[in-house]
Design a protein around this motif. Structure first.
Motif, PDB file in Angstrom:
ATOM      1  N   UNK A   1      13.479  11.272  -1.976  1.00 37.94           N
ATOM      2  CA  UNK A   1      12.284  11.854  -2.606  1.00 37.94           C
ATOM      3  C   UNK A   1      11.277  10.766  -2.971  1.00 37.94           C
ATOM      4  N   UNK A   2      11.793   9.655  -3.505  1.00 35.23           N
ATOM      5  CA  UNK A   2      10.895   8.568  -3.874  1.00 35.23           C
ATOM      6  C   UNK A   2      10.257   7.951  -2.639  1.00 35.23           C
ATOM      7  N   UNK A   3      11.025   7.872  -1.557  1.00 34.21           N
ATOM      8  CA  UNK A   3      10.468   7.327  -0.308  1.00 34.21           C
ATOM      9  C   UNK A   3       9.345   8.215   0.214  1.00 34.21           C
TER      10      UNK A   3
ATOM     11  N   UNK B   1       7.362  10.217  -1.481  1.00 31.35           N
ATOM     12  CA  UNK B   1       6.179  10.049  -2.338  1.00 31.35           C
ATOM     13  C   UNK B   1       5.484   8.716  -2.052  1.00 31.35           C
ATOM     14  N   UNK B   2       6.304   7.664  -1.916  1.00 30.07           N
ATOM     15  CA  UNK B   2       5.730   6.343  -1.655  1.00 30.07           C
ATOM     16  C   UNK B   2       5.064   6.307  -0.282  1.00 30.07           C
ATOM     17  N   UNK B   3       5.700   7.012   0.679  1.00 29.64           N
ATOM     18  CA  UNK B   3       5.119   7.036   2.023  1.00 29.64           C
ATOM     19  C   UNK B   3       3.727   7.659   2.006  1.00 29.64           C
ATOM     20  N   UNK B   4       3.572   8.702   1.210  1.00 24.01           N
ATOM     21  CA  UNK B   4       2.261   9.344   1.106  1.00 24.01           C
ATOM     22  C   UNK B   4       1.244   8.392   0.482  1.00 24.01           C
ATOM     23  N   UNK B   5       1.675   7.660  -0.561  1.00 21.81           N
ATOM     24  CA  UNK B   5       0.755   6.723  -1.211  1.00 21.81           C
ATOM     25  C   UNK B   5       0.414   5.560  -0.284  1.00 21.81           C
ATOM     26  N   UNK B   6       1.393   5.109   0.504  1.00 28.12           N
ATOM     27  CA  UNK B   6       1.117   4.021   1.458  1.00 28.12           C
ATOM     28  C   UNK B   6       0.133   4.495   2.509  1.00 28.12           C
ATOM     29  N   UNK B   7       0.341   5.722   3.014  1.00 27.38           N
ATOM     30  CA  UNK B   7      -0.569   6.255   4.023  1.00 27.38           C
ATOM     31  C   UNK B   7      -1.982   6.432   3.457  1.00 27.38           C
TER      32      UNK B   7
ATOM     33  N   UNK C   1       2.550  -1.436   2.495  1.00 26.29           N
ATOM     34  CA  UNK C   1       3.612  -0.994   3.404  1.00 26.29           C
ATOM     35  C   UNK C   1       4.976  -1.510   2.953  1.00 26.29           C
ATOM     36  N   UNK C   2       4.975  -2.631   2.239  1.00 31.33           N
ATOM     37  CA  UNK C   2       6.227  -3.220   1.789  1.00 31.33           C
ATOM     38  C   UNK C   2       6.992  -2.266   0.879  1.00 31.33           C
ATOM     39  N   UNK C   3       6.270  -1.536   0.054  1.00 31.36           N
ATOM     40  CA  UNK C   3       6.936  -0.603  -0.855  1.00 31.36           C
ATOM     41  C   UNK C   3       7.696   0.468  -0.084  1.00 31.36           C
ATOM     42  N   UNK C   4       7.056   1.018   0.959  1.00 32.65           N
ATOM     43  CA  UNK C   4       7.729   2.037   1.774  1.00 32.65           C
ATOM     44  C   UNK C   4       8.914   1.438   2.518  1.00 32.65           C
TER      45      UNK C   4
ATOM     46  N   UNK D   1       8.120  -1.826  -6.489  1.00 29.03           N
ATOM     47  CA  UNK D   1       9.224  -1.036  -5.917  1.00 29.03           C
ATOM     48  C   UNK D   1      10.568  -1.710  -6.118  1.00 29.03           C
ATOM     49  N   UNK D   2      10.608  -3.020  -5.946  1.00 25.43           N
ATOM     50  CA  UNK D   2      11.877  -3.737  -6.068  1.00 25.43           C
ATOM     51  C   UNK D   2      12.438  -3.610  -7.479  1.00 25.43           C
ATOM     52  N   UNK D   3      11.535  -3.561  -8.492  1.00 18.38           N
ATOM     53  CA  UNK D   3      11.997  -3.405  -9.867  1.00 18.38           C
ATOM     54  C   UNK D   3      12.537  -1.995 -10.107  1.00 18.38           C
TER      55      UNK D   3
END
Length: 486
Positions: free
Chosen positions: A169-171, A173-179, A185-188, A445-447
């Motif tokens: 789920x977090x991926x 959401x993050x994918x949408x924000x990256x797009x 892109x590193x966060x995704x 993201x790493x945190x």
């Protein structure tokens, strides 16, 4: 016709499915696993066989007290010079013979050797019967341990599945924000890697469930390919005593009274003591009473008959004036003829009746020298008593060591479980705060992944500590003689 056949097939399928579904929906709880293991486990069945063998030995030693009765019979043919058993003389005639006998004997006095042997076998039988209970207790404890291990595997797989869903789920959401260009892109990529790790962890956890299930099947002697669905009670509902209300000294006293191994050792010692007394009795004289009945039959292969060979003049005479009138005597001879098989049995009843004999007497057996075997049996029995006493001493010390170890392990698990509960509460609060900061872009993201990993590890550690505590308490219940409750 074809439609009717189709209807019949569908009807048979519908009738078969409820049975199949009923079989597949039957779940195995701990009680059913233990009961099945007690009936089918090889170790339990072997212990039961040994107890049955001991029962046979006990029965045989008891029946040895009653008089023995043996029938003997010989039937044969003799050729050449042989003994005629009906006349007890040697003859050169070939013959058929038969000897029948009935013998009985009973011990009158043997210094209680026989009675002590019976008592020794009785104690051995009781020990083997108690050994069956020990085998059942051992397999019940092992089944409970493996059962709880499978439940722990399932709980771990569930926690791993929850984390995987959170990561997915977090991926997304993050994918949408990256797009949208809000996040790099590193966060995704980091979240995508986390999803892959969580997927691998879930597969590993599910595989471990099947592996431990197979081990549980092996314990209860269930085929590996048999259907096996476990009933999963909530770990919080498993009854557990309050460890702070008991002491290891109290548990040890209960264990000495309830554990079958202690009973087995004491019975083995008593059996060894009676075996020693029985061995001592065998070095003294034995008095016995005996009786016998016997008869014999003998029939020659040839039939003998007398025939007249005329009169023969004898030296004796009578004077008739000056004339001598000699006296004649008749002469006979023996003629033999071969008997038919049926003729061999002529006179059977008469011979058996005439040759029937009886005997009764008292026997005395005094062991003088027998290669030191009697004395060696006494020495072996004496050392066997000392060996059994050492086993009792060793097992008693080991039981005390096991009880105190189990208590301290359970106490440590109790405190560890409480600490893990606090750890989970802290990790959940930290993760919730981290998720809020991450959602507003105030955390990398790493945190966030680090906080998620900390929460996952805390939950897993709590489960491990909880199941470990439950099992350690079950071990204490086992030593208290309460059995396995789940």
């Amino acid at each position: 016709m074809r439609k009717l056949l189709c209807y019949l097939v569908v009807f048979a399928t519908l009738m078969a499915n409820p049975t199949a579904n009923a079989q597949t929906t039957i779940k195995w709880d701990l009680r059913r696993c233990v009961e099945y293991a007690l009936t089918n486990n090889v170790s339990v069945r072997q212990a039961d066989i040994q107890a049955r063998l001991s029962a046979i030995a006990l029965k045989q030693s008891k029946l040895a007290q009653i008089p023995s009765l043996n029938f003997s019979g010989n039937h044969g043919f003799q050729f050449g010079r042989s003994l005629d058993y009906t006349t007890n003389t040697y003859t050169d005639n070939n013959s058929m013979y038969q000897r029948l006998g009935l013998n009985t004997e009973v011990n009158l006095f043997n210094w209680n050797s026989q009675k002590n042997t019976i008592k020794s076998n009785d104690y051995n039988y009781q020990a083997d019967a108690a050994a069956v209970d020990k085998a059942k207790n051992d397999i019940a404890l092992n089944v409970a341990r493996q059962y709880l291990l499978v439940l722990l595997d399932m709980e771990q797989a569930e926690v791993t599945g929850i984390q995987l869903k959170q990561s997915q789920a977090q991926y997304q959401n993050t994918r949408k924000q990256v797009d949208a260009g809000a996040l790099p892109e590193l966060s995704a990529a980091e979240l995508e890697a986390q999803v892959a790790r969580d997927s691998a962890n879930l597969i590993t956890a599910q595989t471990q469930i099947e592996v431990d299930k197979l081990a549980l099947k092996a314990l209860i002697n269930l085929p590996a390919d048999a259907g096996f669905e476990l009933d999963i009670p909530p770990v919080e509902q498993i009854p557990v005593d309050n460890i702070l209300e008991i002491s290891p000294a109290t548990i040890y006293v209960m264990a000495t009274q309830s554990q079958p191994q202690i009973k087995v050792n004491n019975l083995r010692l008593q059996a060894a003591q009676k075996s020693y007394e029985a061995a001592r009795g065998k070095q003294y004289p034995t008095i016995s009473l005996f009786g016998q009945l016997g008869t014999a039959f003998n029939s020659s292969f040839k039939a003998f008959s007398e025939v007249s060979r005329g009169d023969q003049q004898t030296p004796a005479y009578i004077l008739n004036g000056t004339d001598k009138i000699y006296v004649y005597t008749p002469q006979t001879g023996t003629v033999s003829s071969k008997k038919r098989f049926g003729q061999l049995w002529d006179g059977y009843g008469t011979q058996v009746k005439n040759n029937f004999g009886q005997g009764i007497g008292i026997g005395l057996s005094i062991p003088i020298f027998n290669g030191w075997s009697a004395r060696a049996n006494i020495e072996r029995a004496k050392w066997d008593i000392k060996s059994k006493a050492l086993v009792i001493e060793q097992d008693t010390l080991q039981l005390k060591q096991d009880v105190y170890t189990a208590f301290n392990q359970a106490l440590g698990s109790f405190h560890t479980f409480n600490a893990r509960q606090k750890e989970v509460s802290t990790a959940e609060r930290s993760f919730n705060l981290a998720s809020k900061r991450y959602d507003i872009g105030a955390m990398q993201t790493i945190e966030w992944l680090t906080n998620q990993s900390n929460l996952y590890n805390a939950r897993i550690n709590k489960l491990i500590a909880q199941y470990d505590y439950v099992f350690k308490m079950k071990v204490l219940e086992f030593y208290k003689g309460q059995g396995i409750r789940l």
